[in-house]
Design an enzyme around this catalytic site. Structure first.
Site, PDB file in Angstrom:
ATOM      1  N   ARG A 242       7.022   2.770  -9.576  1.00 23.11           N
ATOM      2  CA  ARG A 242       6.555   3.150  -8.240  1.00 23.11           C
ATOM      3  C   ARG A 242       5.242   3.893  -8.369  1.00 23.11           C
ATOM      4  O   ARG A 242       5.038   4.657  -9.330  1.00 23.11           O
ATOM      5  CB  ARG A 242       7.556   4.093  -7.548  1.00 23.11           C
ATOM      6  N   GLU A 271      -0.073   2.728  -1.967  1.00 19.14           N
ATOM      7  CA  GLU A 271      -0.306   1.290  -1.797  1.00 19.14           C
ATOM      8  C   GLU A 271       0.068   0.838  -0.376  1.00 19.14           C
ATOM      9  O   GLU A 271       0.940   1.442   0.247  1.00 19.14           O
ATOM     10  CB  GLU A 271       0.516   0.498  -2.845  1.00 19.14           C
ATOM     11  N   HIS A 289       1.968  -5.276  -6.553  1.00 19.90           N
ATOM     12  CA  HIS A 289       3.416  -5.034  -6.443  1.00 19.90           C
ATOM     13  C   HIS A 289       4.193  -6.362  -6.374  1.00 19.90           C
ATOM     14  O   HIS A 289       4.880  -6.657  -5.385  1.00 19.90           O
ATOM     15  CB  HIS A 289       3.734  -4.153  -5.226  1.00 19.90           C
TER      16      HIS A 289
HETATM   17  C1  8YV Z   1      10.086  -5.178  -3.963  1.00 22.25           C
HETATM   18  C2  8YV Z   1      10.614  -3.432  -5.747  1.00 22.25           C
HETATM   19  O1  8YV Z   1       9.268  -6.284  -3.959  1.00 22.25           O
HETATM   20  O2  8YV Z   1      12.899  -3.959  -5.787  1.00 22.25           O
HETATM   21  C3  8YV Z   1      12.050  -3.079  -5.836  1.00 22.25           C
HETATM   22  O3  8YV Z   1      12.347  -1.871  -5.952  1.00 22.25           O
HETATM   23  O4  8YV Z   1       9.786  -2.635  -5.977  1.00 22.25           O
HETATM   24  C4  8YV Z   1      10.200  -4.815  -5.412  1.00 22.25           C
HETATM   25  O5  8YV Z   1      11.064  -5.722  -6.028  1.00 22.25           O
HETATM   26  C5  8YV Z   1       9.540  -4.190  -2.995  1.00 22.25           C
HETATM   27  O6  8YV Z   1      10.160  -2.943  -3.053  1.00 22.25           O
HETATM   28  C6  8YV Z   1       9.665  -4.723  -1.572  1.00 22.25           C
HETATM   29  O7  8YV Z   1      10.906  -4.479  -1.007  1.00 22.25           O
END
Ligand code: 8YV
Length: 332
Positions: A242, A271, A289
């Site tokens: 993150r 972001e 991401h």
């Molecule tokens: C997602 C992510 O694309 O699953 C997670 O925690 O970071 C990613 O796989 C993003 O969070 C959108 O929901």
């Protein structure tokens, strides 16, 4: 007369077939234009909804839940859930769910690829080639650091961390060290070929450090200037966890000054905006991401979020992948 079907909000655009599937069970309000709702708009659109399908950018806290006392479940299409105030979900008796497991291998593939791209200077050399600057071979042209046989450091050792460790240990003959609050059982450590070390040792030993820990207030900027200073000047840093875990300004400065060799970043503080300094340093691979973004995995994530909604609101059952912790009494 049959009871009215529960209403749900799908807060972002998702696969049309998932929307259709949810329509078989619920009155669905969805967002085909993929508008980003403010918290106020999300709160307002949730009025009268028993369930919500959200993604990692949708913040759901105590205020949103208090303003929607009819809400019973919010299903996040993500494994991470730092966009949820879980204590508020527990207090309100609202189910919170995520999408673990289905994205582990795809995300580990991507983390490994990003680490390799940084180590072997793939983005930097591609940009050079596209700019038309490749005129001759040179003995040291874009010479990077080896991945095979080097030391892989992993910060955070959940499912994705373990999947990355396996790739490094079994596929690339790497020595794998990790740091995590809780140490893995000895048999799991042996299976993934990883050894627990303290954080200072991890920073000092890693040739390639990969971050896969959840984002919590405690680990905000847990990789900042002081931590980067403990890394090898030849090391790479990869963040697929993150934004906010890394101090991006400090990282950009360290990359510019050559304090570490390179970085691979899939996530950023604030972001989709990113620290402009990151765009000016060549030795960083930047992706938007997308670590979980294979078609099959994104489908599986959406399906699991939908299945959680169907379990709770369609069958009156518990969700498949709840994240509520501690004593929890679901709202009726
Ligand atoms: C997602 C992510 O694309 O699953 C997670 O925690 O970071 C990613 O796989 C993003 O969070 C959108 O929901």
């Amino acid at each position: 007369m049959s009871a009215p079907r529960p209403a749900i909000l799908i807060a972002r655009a998702v696969f049309p077939e998932i929307v259709e599937q949810l329509r078989e069970h619920f009155e669905v309000e969805h967002n085909p234009d993929d508008v980003i709702y403010s918290k106020a708009e999300l709160t307002q659109r949730l009025q009268g909804k028993a369930g919500a399908f959200t993604t990692g950018g949708d913040r759901v806290d105590g205020e949103v839940l208090a303003a929607n006392p009819q809400l019973r479940i919010v299903a996040n299409m993500a494994v991470g859930y730092n966009n949820f105030d879980i204590a508020a979900f527990n207090a309100a008796g609202v189910w919170a769910t995520n999408t673990p497991d289905v994205l582990t291998e795809s995300t580990a593939d991507f983390g490994f690829a990003l680490m390799m791209a940084a180590a072997r200077r793939m983005a930097e050399s591609e940009h050079f080639l596209r700019r038309g600057e490749w005129k001759k071979w040179a003995y040291d042209m874009f010479a990077g650091g080896d991945v095979h046989g080097s030391t892989l450091g992993i910060l955070g050792m959940g499912r994705i961390g373990q999947a990355i460790a396996k790739r490094g240990h079994h596929g690339f003959g790497m020595k794998v060290v990790y740091h995590n609050r809780s140490r893995l059982p000895a048999e799991t450590e042996a299976a993934v070929g990883a050894t627990w070390v303290d954080k200072a040792t991890l920073l000092a030993q890693a040739d390639h450090l990969v971050l896969v820990l959840p984002y919590t207030p405690e680990n905000h900027h847990c990789i900042a200037a002081a931590e980067i200073a403990q890394m090898k000047p030849t090391a790479t840093l990869t963040n697929i966890a993150r934004g906010g875990i890394v101090d991006d300004a400090a990282l950009a400065e360290a990359l510019r000054a050559g304090r570490i060799a390179a970085a691979g970043l899939d996530v950023f503080e604030g972001e989709p905006a990113l620290n402009p300094a990151l765009l000016t340093v060549p030795n960083v691979v930047l992706t938007p991401h997308i670590a979980s973004a294979t078609v099959a995995t994104r489908r599986a994530m959406a399906q699991l979020a939908a299945d959680n909604l169907i379990a709770v609101l369609g069958r009156g059952a518990a969700p498949l992948t709840p994240i509520n912790a501690g004593p929890f009494t679901p709202r009726a």
